[in-house]
Scaffold this motif. Structure first.
Motif, PDB file in Angstrom:
ATOM      1  N   THR A   1       0.832  -1.206   0.000  1.00  0.00           N
ATOM      2  CA  THR A   1       0.000   0.000   0.000  1.00  0.00           C
ATOM      3  C   THR A   1       0.865   1.255   0.000  1.00  0.00           C
ATOM      4  N   ALA A   2       1.955   1.226   0.763  1.00  0.00           N
ATOM      5  CA  ALA A   2       2.852   2.380   0.819  1.00  0.00           C
ATOM      6  C   ALA A   2       3.482   2.658  -0.541  1.00  0.00           C
ATOM      7  N   ALA A   3       3.888   1.605  -1.241  1.00  0.00           N
ATOM      8  CA  ALA A   3       4.488   1.787  -2.566  1.00  0.00           C
ATOM      9  C   ALA A   3       3.490   2.423  -3.525  1.00  0.00           C
ATOM     10  N   ARG A   4       2.246   1.973  -3.462  1.00  0.00           N
ATOM     11  CA  ARG A   4       1.215   2.563  -4.319  1.00  0.00           C
ATOM     12  C   ARG A   4       0.948   4.012  -3.930  1.00  0.00           C
ATOM     13  N   THR A   5       1.012   4.287  -2.636  1.00  0.00           N
ATOM     14  CA  THR A   5       0.828   5.666  -2.175  1.00  0.00           C
ATOM     15  C   THR A   5       1.915   6.564  -2.739  1.00  0.00           C
ATOM     16  N   LEU A   6       3.159   6.103  -2.678  1.00  0.00           N
ATOM     17  CA  LEU A   6       4.266   6.889  -3.223  1.00  0.00           C
ATOM     18  C   LEU A   6       4.086   7.129  -4.719  1.00  0.00           C
ATOM     19  N   ALA A   7       3.608   6.110  -5.425  1.00  0.00           N
ATOM     20  CA  ALA A   7       3.431   6.236  -6.874  1.00  0.00           C
ATOM     21  C   ALA A   7       2.393   7.293  -7.230  1.00  0.00           C
ATOM     22  N   SER A   8       1.480   7.569  -6.302  1.00  0.00           N
ATOM     23  CA  SER A   8       0.412   8.535  -6.581  1.00  0.00           C
ATOM     24  C   SER A   8       0.723   9.937  -6.065  1.00  0.00           C
ATOM     25  N   VAL A   9       1.859  10.107  -5.390  1.00  0.00           N
ATOM     26  CA  VAL A   9       2.203  11.411  -4.817  1.00  0.00           C
ATOM     27  C   VAL A   9       2.676  12.362  -5.920  1.00  0.00           C
TER      28      VAL A   9
ATOM     29  N   VAL B   1      10.818   1.514  -0.002  1.00  0.00           N
ATOM     30  CA  VAL B   1      10.074   1.646   1.239  1.00  0.00           C
ATOM     31  C   VAL B   1      10.127   0.291   1.925  1.00  0.00           C
ATOM     32  N   GLY B   2      10.474   0.304   3.196  1.00  0.00           N
ATOM     33  CA  GLY B   2      10.616  -0.951   3.923  1.00  0.00           C
ATOM     34  C   GLY B   2       9.941  -0.892   5.276  1.00  0.00           C
ATOM     35  N   MET B   3       9.532  -2.064   5.742  1.00  0.00           N
ATOM     36  CA  MET B   3       8.923  -2.170   7.066  1.00  0.00           C
ATOM     37  C   MET B   3       9.314  -3.507   7.673  1.00  0.00           C
ATOM     38  N   SER B   4       9.604  -3.491   8.953  1.00  0.00           N
ATOM     39  CA  SER B   4      10.051  -4.709   9.624  1.00  0.00           C
ATOM     40  C   SER B   4       8.918  -5.378  10.381  1.00  0.00           C
ATOM     41  N   LEU B   5       9.139  -6.642  10.672  1.00  0.00           N
ATOM     42  CA  LEU B   5       8.301  -7.341  11.632  1.00  0.00           C
ATOM     43  C   LEU B   5       8.610  -6.797  13.027  1.00  0.00           C
ATOM     44  N   PRO B   6       7.756  -7.033  13.998  1.00  0.00           N
ATOM     45  CA  PRO B   6       8.123  -6.666  15.370  1.00  0.00           C
ATOM     46  C   PRO B   6       9.378  -7.433  15.799  1.00  0.00           C
ATOM     47  N   ASP B   7      10.258  -6.773  16.507  1.00  0.00           N
ATOM     48  CA  ASP B   7      11.496  -7.385  17.004  1.00  0.00           C
ATOM     49  C   ASP B   7      12.308  -8.042  15.888  1.00  0.00           C
ATOM     50  N   PRO B   8      12.667  -7.298  14.847  1.00  0.00           N
ATOM     51  CA  PRO B   8      13.417  -7.894  13.735  1.00  0.00           C
ATOM     52  C   PRO B   8      14.824  -8.296  14.151  1.00  0.00           C
ATOM     53  N   ALA B   9      15.299  -9.399  13.572  1.00  0.00           N
ATOM     54  CA  ALA B   9      16.649  -9.878  13.875  1.00  0.00           C
ATOM     55  C   ALA B   9      17.656  -9.414  12.837  1.00  0.00           C
TER      56      ALA B   9
ATOM     57  N   ARG C   1       7.058   9.191 -14.249  1.00  0.00           N
ATOM     58  CA  ARG C   1       6.153   8.292 -13.531  1.00  0.00           C
ATOM     59  C   ARG C   1       6.948   7.377 -12.608  1.00  0.00           C
ATOM     60  N   ILE C   2       6.275   6.896 -11.578  1.00  0.00           N
ATOM     61  CA  ILE C   2       6.898   5.968 -10.637  1.00  0.00           C
ATOM     62  C   ILE C   2       6.646   4.539 -11.095  1.00  0.00           C
TER      63      ILE C   2
END
Length: 315
Positions: A144-152, A166-174, A192-193
């Motif tokens: 969803t974040a990638a699509r959001t960036l593409a529409s900015v 754009v990246g996001m981790s799991l809780p407590d990433p190793a 275009r993105i």
């Protein structure tokens, strides 16, 4: 959304293919069609079609090395008397479990049920446990974040030459395998993105380094977006009450360096940037609790930058 069970694909696509493969191999080993029919639990007419190559099936299984090896092993065992039906069934069940783990059955399932694409689905293997749910949530958030960036508006101008991610981790990433990002990065082409693929875990070392450093300093911060460093963007951040943090551009030990800078600041800022170095392009990271949150903040900063530029041009 089409709802297709993996077991349907096993029955409709896998089983006919394996039966045809087994029939042909048992015939090659000297069994009669009646004997083959008895071993496989099918009619002689079906065996005749299998042996003649008219049994249909799916080439994905015929060409799969693990399937070929298993079928050959079963054919040898049945023809030589070392295996019975129980042994053959055990081999096939083991094969099905393996092929459901990112194998041909998994590929077919994603084709038949497109909603699974890009989710790194291993529901067949692990079941619906909390870890699987967390992974799905992260992948969906990054997508969803990638699509959001593409529409900015104006985002294409904010993409550095090395690309954005754009990246996001799991809780407590190793490590970086616990951080989902877009494989191949996000690029600007013709204003275009372009998003080359759905997010995957372990897809980006650079954005993962920033995310892991931020999360180590503040477990509530699990996401980041990188954009080109721009003074107008930094000014827009300051106007919003954000104090951007400058850090060294050197790639070596960047995670450790970022961690030290966060510790000195006493918090993870929403914006951190560097001015580049020899062979290193200036890059700014926008941090947040989720990938969507960071993408939205990037959009707000770019909008503020555009508004400021428009106001200056009218003066």
């Amino acid at each position: 959304m089409s709802l297709v069970l993996p077991s349907e694909l096993v029955v409709d696509r896998f089983l006919p293919t394996v039966r045809a493969m087994l029939a042909a191999r048992l015939a090659d080993r000297g069994l009669t069609q009646r004997e083959i029919a008895a071993e496989l639990g099918v009619t002689q007419a079906a065996v005749s079609k299998y042996v003649a190559g008219e049994g249909g099936g799916d080439d994905r299984f015929r060409d799969d090395p693990e399937t070929v090896a298993t079928v050959d092993r079963i054919a040898d065992g049945l023809a030589g008397g070392e295996m019975d039906g129980y042994d053959a069934l055990s081999e096939l069940l083991s094969l099905v479990r393996s092929l459901e783990d990112r194998g041909p059955i998994c590929e077919l399932h994603e084709e038949e049920m497109p909603a699974l694409r890009g989710l790194g689905c291993d529901l067949c293997v692990r079941g619906l446990d909390p870890d699987v749910r967390a992974e799905r949530d992260v992948l969906a958030n990054v997508r969803t974040a990638a699509r959001t960036l593409a529409s900015v508006p104006g985002m294409a101008d904010a993409v550095p030459n090395v690309g954005t991610n754009v990246g996001m981790s799991l809780p407590d990433p190793a490590d970086e395998t616990d951080v989902a990002a877009v494989p191949g990065r996000i690029y600007a082409m013709g204003g275009r993105i372009e998003i080359p693929a759905n997010p995957e875990f372990g897809a980006s070392k650079h954005v993962s380094t920033a995310v892991l450093a931020a999360n180590d300093a503040d477990p509530d911060v699990r996401a980041a977006v990188n954009v080109a460093t721009d003074d107008a963007l930094l000014a827009a951040a300051r106007e919003r009450g954000i104090d951007p943090l400058e850090f060294d551009a050197d790639y070596e030990d960047r995670g450790e360096h970022l961690g030290d800078r966060f510790a000195n600041r006493g918090a993870v800022p929403a914006v951190a940037y560097h001015r580049g170095a020899f062979g290193i392009e200036p890059v700014t990271y926008v941090f947040g609790a989720t990938a969507v949150e960071t993408a939205e903040l990037v959009g707000e900063l770019l909008a503020a930058r555009s508004a400021s530029a428009a106001a200056d041009s009218n003066d």
